[in-house]
Design a protein around this motif. Structure first.
Motif, short mmCIF file in Angstrom:
data_model
loop_
_atom_site.label_atom_id
_atom_site.label_comp_id
_atom_site.label_asym_id
_atom_site.label_seq_id
_atom_site.Cartn_x
_atom_site.Cartn_y
_atom_site.Cartn_z
N LEU A 1 -13.18 22.33 16.00
CA LEU A 1 -14.47 23.68 15.94
C LEU A 1 -13.50 24.12 16.94
N ASN A 2 -12.76 25.27 16.60
CA ASN A 2 -11.98 26.27 17.96
C ASN A 2 -12.79 27.49 18.20
N MET A 3 -12.43 27.80 19.17
CA MET A 3 -12.91 28.85 19.56
C MET A 3 -14.43 28.77 19.68
N ILE A 4 -14.67 28.46 20.44
CA ILE A 4 -16.17 27.70 20.29
C ILE A 4 -16.86 28.55 21.79
N ASP A 5 -16.13 28.83 22.76
CA ASP A 5 -16.02 29.95 23.84
C ASP A 5 -16.80 31.51 23.34
N LEU A 6 -15.80 31.60 22.08
CA LEU A 6 -16.09 32.88 21.39
C LEU A 6 -17.96 33.36 20.76
N PRO B 1 -4.63 37.69 11.52
CA PRO B 1 -4.09 36.86 10.65
C PRO B 1 -2.23 36.80 10.01
N GLY B 2 -1.97 35.83 9.93
CA GLY B 2 -0.38 35.62 9.11
C GLY B 2 0.43 35.65 9.96
N VAL B 3 0.51 35.35 11.78
CA VAL B 3 0.99 35.40 12.75
C VAL B 3 2.71 34.25 12.39
N THR B 4 2.21 33.12 12.14
CA THR B 4 2.75 32.15 11.27
C THR B 4 2.77 32.26 9.79
N VAL B 5 4.77 32.25 9.91
CA VAL B 5 4.57 31.96 8.18
C VAL B 5 5.27 30.97 7.94
N THR C 1 -13.36 22.32 20.12
CA THR C 1 -12.15 22.36 21.13
C THR C 1 -11.91 24.46 21.18
N VAL C 2 -11.46 24.72 22.90
CA VAL C 2 -11.06 25.53 22.56
C VAL C 2 -9.67 25.66 23.33
N ALA C 3 -8.77 26.25 22.43
CA ALA C 3 -7.33 26.17 22.83
C ALA C 3 -6.68 26.21 23.85
N VAL C 4 -6.96 27.75 23.74
CA VAL C 4 -6.65 28.81 24.67
C VAL C 4 -6.93 27.96 26.35
N LYS D 1 4.35 31.34 18.87
CA LYS D 1 3.23 32.51 18.67
C LYS D 1 2.35 32.77 18.50
N ILE D 2 2.09 33.72 19.37
CA ILE D 2 0.01 33.00 18.76
C ILE D 2 -0.22 35.10 19.38
N ALA D 3 -0.72 35.83 18.37
CA ALA D 3 -1.28 36.62 17.76
C ALA D 3 -3.31 37.31 17.62
N PRO E 1 1.31 27.83 8.37
CA PRO E 1 1.05 29.56 8.27
C PRO E 1 -0.60 29.51 7.23
N GLY E 2 -0.87 29.98 8.24
CA GLY E 2 -2.81 30.32 7.87
C GLY E 2 -3.03 30.06 6.41
N SER E 3 -4.33 29.97 5.48
CA SER E 3 -4.04 30.14 4.44
C SER E 3 -5.80 30.01 4.26
N PRO F 1 -6.51 31.97 8.56
CA PRO F 1 -5.36 32.64 8.98
C PRO F 1 -6.12 32.53 10.65
N ASN F 2 -5.66 33.02 11.68
CA ASN F 2 -6.12 33.09 12.90
C ASN F 2 -7.25 32.21 13.25
N ALA F 3 -7.58 31.09 12.83
CA ALA F 3 -8.37 30.46 13.73
C ALA F 3 -7.85 29.15 15.04
N GLY F 4 -6.54 29.77 15.35
CA GLY F 4 -6.17 29.21 16.48
C GLY F 4 -4.99 28.14 16.69
N LYS F 5 -4.76 27.42 15.55
CA LYS F 5 -4.00 26.58 14.98
C LYS F 5 -2.24 26.78 15.76
N SER F 6 -2.13 27.60 15.95
CA SER F 6 -0.42 27.27 16.77
C SER F 6 -1.32 27.31 18.31
N ALA F 7 -1.89 28.38 18.57
CA ALA F 7 -3.20 28.12 19.86
C ALA F 7 -2.59 26.73 20.37
N LEU F 8 -4.23 25.58 19.21
CA LEU F 8 -3.47 24.85 19.91
C LEU F 8 -2.70 23.74 19.52
N1 LIG Z 1 -11.10 32.63 23.12
C1 LIG Z 1 -10.62 31.86 22.81
N2 LIG Z 1 -9.10 32.29 21.79
C2 LIG Z 1 -8.37 31.66 21.00
C3 LIG Z 1 -8.90 30.05 21.45
N3 LIG Z 1 -7.76 29.27 20.02
C4 LIG Z 1 -6.74 30.69 19.50
N4 LIG Z 1 -7.56 31.83 20.88
C5 LIG Z 1 -6.41 32.77 20.09
O1 LIG Z 1 -6.72 33.61 19.00
C6 LIG Z 1 -5.77 34.07 18.44
C7 LIG Z 1 -5.20 33.52 17.23
O2 LIG Z 1 -4.21 32.27 17.64
P1 LIG Z 1 -3.43 31.69 16.77
O3 LIG Z 1 -2.95 30.42 17.20
O4 LIG Z 1 -1.90 32.27 16.53
O5 LIG Z 1 -3.98 31.57 15.46
P2 LIG Z 1 -3.36 30.85 13.81
O6 LIG Z 1 -4.01 29.67 13.37
O7 LIG Z 1 -2.02 30.18 14.33
O8 LIG Z 1 -3.13 31.77 13.16
P3 LIG Z 1 -1.96 32.30 11.91
O9 LIG Z 1 -0.65 31.78 12.64
O10 LIG Z 1 -1.68 34.23 11.24
O11 LIG Z 1 -2.47 31.24 11.27
C8 LIG Z 1 -5.25 34.43 19.64
O12 LIG Z 1 -5.35 35.26 20.02
C9 LIG Z 1 -5.06 33.08 20.37
O13 LIG Z 1 -5.29 33.43 21.62
C10 LIG Z 1 -9.92 29.86 21.44
O14 LIG Z 1 -10.51 28.67 21.24
N5 LIG Z 1 -10.51 30.26 22.05
#
Ligand SMILES: Nc1nc2c(ncn2[C@@H]2O[C@H](COP(=O)(O)OP(=O)(O)OP(=O)(O)O)[C@@H](O)[C@H]2O)c(=O)[nH]1
Ligand SMILES: [Mg+2]
Length: 614
Positions: free
Chosen positions: A122-127, A35-39, A151-154, A30-32, A60-62, A13-20
């Protein structure tokens, strides 16, 4: 190719799958940031660099393929190709959070071990970079045996490279991966730890310091030793530090009794205030310093981030008895009180896991038992040291807590193999950052604990003590006869004593057990009131501990302690268990097994002590 290949996005959960998913498909899923946004699964179209269209599925994240909840089940079914009307995904894109890499690699390893074409994003490398982490994707790729694309999905960074790797993925050499399928959860965790240690090139001082600390505190050998040591110190402190404060409170109560005796005319009202209220309730309030010391330790462990690590360490032990680490937090809260503990089991998804946890929660030594233990230990265990800085009293208290935990684990072990049979579920917890405890929060936490304790003393303990005092004071005894024996309560105790005598309990204990069903501490106030009513002049002057030491044999005292380790001496706990299990069946099983254990263990303790000539 006529069929459009399916590519699935999987990960914690919260890895950024939906953003990607949104970045690749142009969709608005929907992203947020929790954890647990996509169900449920969502699909969309994208194209590979060659122009080949693909169907991308956001899942959904698991935390693992052993689904613990319905949304996790969707993920696991799609990944395994068991989702009806859905083709098995051609390629799994495992999305991991670079800033939380160690944790996310646990599930990633499980997915890679399936032996299917995999690309790791390897997402959120920026963070991670913001945190001062530099991760070597090549080393990571080498260790995992699959391509890794930062990757940096956003910000749509790394998408081209990711699509290129997805295109090449079906040609991956996957022969060596199956051997990893056999790994257990703890082994995957250890692996994840080592992989991350190898792939991280630079980190900030704080980050490095934290991971060094984790290396020691979470090490399978030093970790449990340190946890054990900390708890040991905690119980030592409960006795070693509390003494001066206890003496102060005791003196204060004695002064009050003396004041009431001189200021008021002799008679029933004076007796009520001195014997009932002040001796009874006062005997419980005396333990406030010990409760505060105990909770000071617990709160510091929680706030510093250590408690989550303790849960992680305990997960292994819990797995042996068929429970998951998810039970740890409910069981931990039960050390304060079983009621919030039982309510906290709502977070446990598996119904059998949950039921087992509810059934053993009363075996965790709640703070209401501390006064009972402390008064007996104070009376019968000499305050001497058995080693440098190791007090015997603290050692015995530690033993009693341990006894409860071992009892709980054994009961869980038996339950999980009989009535609540089922597979143990895995568990991963977010490891919070280490932090210095904040004084303000600590003091507020302690104040809340003290308040709960004092409120209990002022309400339920006070009421039970008053009722007992009335039942003990009437009818009045003839001169020369014992007031307690002549009283209503005395007669009730006579009846109960027939059952309790074989396990070494005396008349006073039998008398105290019934009101102590209202709250365990009442056992202490009941004894204090009983001795205050019946004691002769000499005994009147002595405190409760001295009177117990004069009147009880050591085997009886030990049997009494053993009883309180197990006995379900708390009506509220039973009521909550009824509510949380929707019926009387399980609470009745709980009462029966706990009383049976209490009786048997008190008996064994008594007779062993007698046989040893104690
Ligand atoms: N800074 C940054 N934020 C990111 C990145 N990818 C996703 N985010 C943020 O991380 C949060 C979670 O992203 P989601 O795409 O909802 O994550 P998810 O893996 O779909 O989560 P679930 O649906 O709960 O499993 C959101 O606030 C995104 O905007 C990234 O590469 N960099
Ligand atoms: Mg999502």
């Amino acid at each position: 190719m006529s069929r459009v290949p399916v590519i699935a996005l999987v990960g914690n959960p919260n890895a950024g799958k939906s953003a990607l998913f949104n970045a690749l498909t142009g969709a608005r899923q929907k992203i947020a940031n929790y954890p647990g946004v996509t169900v449920e699964r969502k699909a969309g179209r994208a194209a590979l660099p060659s122009g080949q269209p693909i169907e991308l599925v956001d899942l959904p994240g698991s935390y693992s393929l052993d689904a613990a909840s319905p949304d996790e089940e969707v993920t696991s079914k799609v990944v395994m190709g068991r989702f009806s009307g859905e083709a098995m995904p051609e390629v799994l894109v495992v999305v991991v959070d670079a800033a939380n890499l160690e944790q996310h690699l646990v599930f990633a390893q499980e997915l890679i071990a399936l032996g299917r074409p995999v690309v790791v994003a390897l997402n959120m490398i920026d963070l991670a970079e913001r945190d001062g982490l530099v991760i070597d994707a090549a080393v990571l790729s080498e260790a995992l045996g699959v391509p890794v694309v930062p990757t940096v999905a956003v910000r749509r960074r790394g998408l081209e490279a990711l699509l290129t790797e997805i295109e090449k993925a079906p040609q991956q050499d996957r022969t060596h991966r199956h051997q990893a399928a056999e790994l257990t959860l703890p082994e995957r965790r250890l692996n994840a730890h080592n992989i991350v240690a190898g792939a991280i090139l630079s980190e900030t001082a704080a980050h490095r310091w934290h991971s060094r600390l984790d290396m020691v505190l979470l090490n399978p050998w030093s970790g449990p030793l340190i946890l054990f040591g900390l708890l040991f110190v905690m119980f030592q402190a409960v006795f070693a530090w509390a003494d001066p404060f206890i003496t102060m409170i005791e003196d204060g109560i004695e002064d009050l009794i003396g004041f009431v005796e001189t200021a008021m005319p002799d008679g029933i009202l004076q007796d009520f205030l001195t014997q009932g209220v002040l001796s009874g309730v006062g005997s419980v309030i005396v333990f406030l310093p010990q409760i505060i010391i105990l909770f000071a330790f617990i709160l510091v462990m929680e706030q510093s981030g250590y408690m989550a690590r303790a849960a992680f360490l305990m997960d292994r032990l819990m797995a042996y008895v068929g429970l998951s680490g998810r039970s740890f937090i409910p069981l931990l809260s039960s050390f304060a009180c079983a009621i919030p503990g039982i309510m906290a089991t709502r977070a446990i998804a598996d119904p059998k896991d949950r039921l087992t946890t509810i059934m053993i929660a009363p075996l965790m030594t709640c703070s209401a038992r501390l006064p009972v233990y402390a008064v007996i230990i104070g009376a019968f265990i000499p305050a001497r040291t058995v080693g440098p800085g190791i007090g015997l009293q603290g050692l015995v208290l530690f033993g009693l807590y341990l006894f409860g935990i071992i009892g709980a684990m054994l009961v869980a072990f038996v339950l999980r193999r009989t009535v609540t049979k089922g597979a143990a579920s895995g568990f991963i917890m977010e490891m919070p950052r280490y932090q210095m405890p904040i004084w303000r929060d600590l003091l507020i936490g302690l104040w809340q604990r003290a308040y709960i304790f004092l409120r209990r003393a002022g309400t339920i303990i006070f009421m039970a003590t008053v009722i007992l005092w009335v039942l003990l004071s009437f009818p009045k005894a003839d001169p020369g006869e014992s007031q307690v024996e002549a009283s209503i309560a005395g007669h009730i105790a006579d009846g109960l004593n027939v059952v309790m005598e074989p396990i070494g309990f005396n008349h006073e204990i039998s008398l105290a057990l019934i009101p102590a069903m209202a709250a365990r501490e009442v056992a202490v106030s009941a004894l204090a009131t009983t001795y205050a009513i019946d004691g002769d002049e000499d005994e009147q002057a002595a405190g409760l501990t001295e009177r117990l030491a004069m009147n009880w044999s050591l085997p009886t005292a030990l049997a009494f302690l053993a009883w309180f380790v197990f006995a379900p001496q708390c009506l509220s706990t039973i009521a909550v268990a009824r509510r949380e299990t929707n019926g009387w069946k399980w609470p009745l099983v709980m009462i029966a097994y706990l009383f049976a254990l209490a009786y048997v263990f008190a008996g064994i303790t008594y007779w062993s002590a007698v046989a040893l000539g104690l």
